[in-house]
Write a protein that holds these residues in place. Structure first.
Motif, PDB file in Angstrom:
ATOM      1  N   SER A   1       0.458  -0.789  -0.233  1.00  0.00           N
ATOM      2  CA  SER A   1       0.149  -0.143   0.347  1.00  0.00           C
ATOM      3  C   SER A   1       0.174   1.101  -0.179  1.00  0.00           C
ATOM      4  O   SER A   1       2.184   1.051   0.574  1.00  0.00           O
ATOM      5  CB  SER A   1      -1.092  -0.201   1.155  1.00  0.00           C
ATOM      6  OG  SER A   1      -1.775   1.033   1.416  1.00  0.00           O
TER       7      SER A   1
ATOM      8  N   ILE B   1      -7.903   0.444   5.071  1.00  0.00           N
ATOM      9  CA  ILE B   1      -6.930   0.889   4.822  1.00  0.00           C
ATOM     10  C   ILE B   1      -6.663   0.690   2.445  1.00  0.00           C
ATOM     11  O   ILE B   1      -7.458  -0.582   2.613  1.00  0.00           O
ATOM     12  CB  ILE B   1      -5.450   0.092   4.804  1.00  0.00           C
ATOM     13  CG1 ILE B   1      -5.160   0.292   6.181  1.00  0.00           C
ATOM     14  CG2 ILE B   1      -4.355   0.309   3.347  1.00  0.00           C
ATOM     15  CD1 ILE B   1      -3.616  -0.614   6.467  1.00  0.00           C
ATOM     16  N   ASN B   2      -6.158   1.633   2.340  1.00  0.00           N
ATOM     17  CA  ASN B   2      -6.212   1.129   0.594  1.00  0.00           C
ATOM     18  C   ASN B   2      -5.059   0.197   0.275  1.00  0.00           C
ATOM     19  O   ASN B   2      -4.594   0.764   0.465  1.00  0.00           O
ATOM     20  CB  ASN B   2      -6.251   2.830   0.043  1.00  0.00           C
ATOM     21  CG  ASN B   2      -6.428   2.498  -1.565  1.00  0.00           C
ATOM     22  OD1 ASN B   2      -6.955   1.675  -2.197  1.00  0.00           O
ATOM     23  ND2 ASN B   2      -6.063   3.785  -2.472  1.00  0.00           N
ATOM     24  N   LEU B   3      -5.814  -0.964  -0.010  1.00  0.00           N
ATOM     25  CA  LEU B   3      -4.525  -2.137  -0.063  1.00  0.00           C
ATOM     26  C   LEU B   3      -4.213  -1.976  -2.001  1.00  0.00           C
ATOM     27  O   LEU B   3      -5.831  -1.873  -2.903  1.00  0.00           O
ATOM     28  CB  LEU B   3      -5.014  -2.994  -0.182  1.00  0.00           C
ATOM     29  CG  LEU B   3      -5.321  -3.107   1.378  1.00  0.00           C
ATOM     30  CD1 LEU B   3      -6.154  -4.688   2.327  1.00  0.00           C
ATOM     31  CD2 LEU B   3      -4.331  -3.295   2.120  1.00  0.00           C
ATOM     32  N   LYS B   4      -2.918  -2.510  -2.386  1.00  0.00           N
ATOM     33  CA  LYS B   4      -2.698  -2.828  -3.539  1.00  0.00           C
ATOM     34  C   LYS B   4      -2.309  -4.291  -3.388  1.00  0.00           C
ATOM     35  O   LYS B   4      -2.862  -4.697  -4.696  1.00  0.00           O
ATOM     36  CB  LYS B   4      -1.590  -2.150  -4.029  1.00  0.00           C
ATOM     37  CG  LYS B   4      -1.759  -0.358  -4.398  1.00  0.00           C
ATOM     38  CD  LYS B   4      -0.658   0.075  -5.162  1.00  0.00           C
ATOM     39  CE  LYS B   4      -0.492   1.423  -5.388  1.00  0.00           C
ATOM     40  NZ  LYS B   4       0.477   1.671  -6.520  1.00  0.00           N
TER      41      LYS B   4
ATOM     42  N   GLU C   1       0.006   3.620   1.488  1.00  0.00           N
ATOM     43  CA  GLU C   1      -0.379   4.280   2.665  1.00  0.00           C
ATOM     44  C   GLU C   1       0.912   4.197   4.053  1.00  0.00           C
ATOM     45  O   GLU C   1       1.218   3.334   4.012  1.00  0.00           O
ATOM     46  CB  GLU C   1      -2.251   4.033   2.817  1.00  0.00           C
ATOM     47  CG  GLU C   1      -2.855   4.592   1.940  1.00  0.00           C
ATOM     48  CD  GLU C   1      -4.161   4.155   2.695  1.00  0.00           C
ATOM     49  OE1 GLU C   1      -4.398   3.784   3.889  1.00  0.00           O
ATOM     50  OE2 GLU C   1      -5.980   4.350   1.480  1.00  0.00           O
TER      51      GLU C   1
ATOM     52  N   ASN D   1       7.247   0.481  -1.079  1.00  0.00           N
ATOM     53  CA  ASN D   1       5.733   0.289  -0.209  1.00  0.00           C
ATOM     54  C   ASN D   1       5.288  -1.551   0.075  1.00  0.00           C
ATOM     55  O   ASN D   1       3.830  -1.040  -0.133  1.00  0.00           O
ATOM     56  CB  ASN D   1       4.629   0.502  -2.130  1.00  0.00           C
ATOM     57  CG  ASN D   1       4.333  -0.473  -2.765  1.00  0.00           C
ATOM     58  OD1 ASN D   1       5.124  -1.360  -2.658  1.00  0.00           O
ATOM     59  ND2 ASN D   1       4.174  -0.023  -3.460  1.00  0.00           N
TER      60      ASN D   1
END
Length: 294
Positions: free
Chosen positions: A228, A269-272, A230, A249
Motif C-alpha cells: 500500500s 487501508i487502500n490496499l494494492k 498509505e 511500499n
C-alpha cells in the motif's frame, strides 16, 4: 530415561565465548533440532556430549550414562556425523569403511552394501580424489553402520547436493520410525521445520527457547504482507505485531492475536496487495532473535 540430558552444561575459553548453562532433556525416539546461526555454540555443545572436549562446569548424560566417565560405553550405541569431514588422503574409501566396521560388535555387510548403493559411494576411490560431498557421504555411512540408538548430526547436509539431501532425510525418517533418536544441528530452518518434532534455539552460547515445532510456529500467529502507498504507522503500533519488515511500499509482519480485529483495521487501508499466511520457522526464529536484541 532421556536419550540426552544436560544440566547447566558450560564451556568457556578464557575471554572467548563457548556455551553457558545448556539444559536439554531429549526423549528417546525424538527427532530433535538444534538450531542457530554459525558460531552460536551448536558444535561446542555436541563436542561436549561426545567427550571431545571437557566442560568447565555442569554435566551431560546420554541414555543415563555420564558423558565423561562412560564415554566408551556411550559410543557403542551412537553414530556421529561432524560438520567438517577429514580423512587420510592416501586411504581408499573401502579401507575407511572396513576400519569403521571393525569397531562394531557385529559386522552387517548387507547394511554396508545397501548404504553404499543408496549414497552412490565408489569404495575403490582414494579419499584424496573425493569432493566435500562425497566425504560427507562416507561419514554418514559410518554413523549408520551399527544401527545406532542415537544419531548426532552436526550440519549433515553441508556439501550434499539436493538429491542426496533428500535421500539422507528419507533414511533418517525411517531410522527414527524404527526407534533411533536423532539430534540434528542445523542453521537450515526448512530442514528443521519439515522433519523435527522439537527444537532448541541457541544464540551466542545460550539457549533462548525449547519448544515443539508447532508451538514455535504458534497456533494463532500469522504472517501478514501488505502492499500500500498509505502510511501504516497506526496499524503497526500494536504490541501483538512483531518482525516488521519494510521494502518500498510493501510491509510484512507477524501478528499474534484475534485475526478478526486485524482485518477490521486493514479494511480501512487502500490496499494494492494483501497476503495472510502461516509463518515459516525462519520468521519465528528471527522473531526470537529480535526479542533478545530488544
Amino acid at each position: 530415561m532421556f536419550a540426552i540430558e544436560t544440566n547447566n552444561l558450560t564451556k568457556t575459553y578464557g575471554k572467548n565465548r563457548g556455551v553457558e548453562n545448556i539444559n536439554l532433556s531429549i526423549n528417546e525416539g525424538e527427532f530433535y533440532g538444534f538450531i542457530g546461526p554459525n558460531g552460536a555454540g551448536k558444535s561446542t555443545t555436541i563436542r561436549l556430549l561426545l567427550n571431545f572436549i571437557y566442560p568447565s562446569s555442569g554435566s551431560a548424560k546420554i541414555f543415563g550414562k555420564d558423558c565423561i566417565k562412560e564415554s566408551k560405553l556411550i559410543k557403542e550405541d551412537l553414530g556421529f556425523v561432524p560438520s567438517e569431514v577429514n580423512y587420510y588422503k592416501n586411504m581408499k574409501v573401502s579401507e575407511i569403511l572396513n576400519y569403521a566396521q571393525s569397531f562394531k560388535k557385529e559386522k552387517d555387510t548387507e547394511r554396508l552394501e545397501k548404504l553404499c548403493e543408496m549414497f552412490e559411494v565408489d569404495r575403490n576411490k582414494m579419499v584424496g580424489e573425493l569432493s566435500l560431498g562425497n566425504k560427507k557421504k562416507i561419514a554418514i555411512i559410518q554413523a549408520l553402520l551399527n544401527k545406532p540408538k542415537l544419531l548426532i548430526l552436526d550440519e549433515p547436509t553441508n556439501g550434499l547436493d539436493p538429491l542426496m539431501q533428500k535421500k539422507l532425510f528419507n533414511l533418517l525418517v525411517e531410522e527414527n520410525k524404527n526407534g533411533t533418536t536423532i539430534f540434528f544441528s542445523s542453521h537450515n530452518l526448512v530442514e528443521v521445520q519439515k522433519f523435527c518434532h522439537k527444537a532448541a534455539i541457541i544464540r551466542e552460547g545460550k539457549l533462548i527457547e525449547v519448544k515443539k515445532i508447532d508451538e514455535l510456529l504458534g497456533n494463532n500467529v500469522v504472517k501478514v504482507t501488505i502492499r500500500s502507498e498509505e502510511n501504516l504507522n497506526d496499524l503497526l503500533n500494536n504490541k501483538l505485531i512483531s518482525m516488521i519488515r519494510k521494502e518500498e511500499n510493501k510491509t510484512s509482519f507477524l501478528f499474534d492475536g484475534d485475526i478478526n480485529e486485524l482485518v477490521k483495521k486493514i479494511k480501512e487501508i487502500n490496499l494494492k496487495e494483501l497476503k495472510i499466511e502461516e509463518p515459516a520457522l525462519e520468521d519465528t526464529f528471527m522473531s526470537y532473535y529480535e526479542k533478545e536484541d530488544n
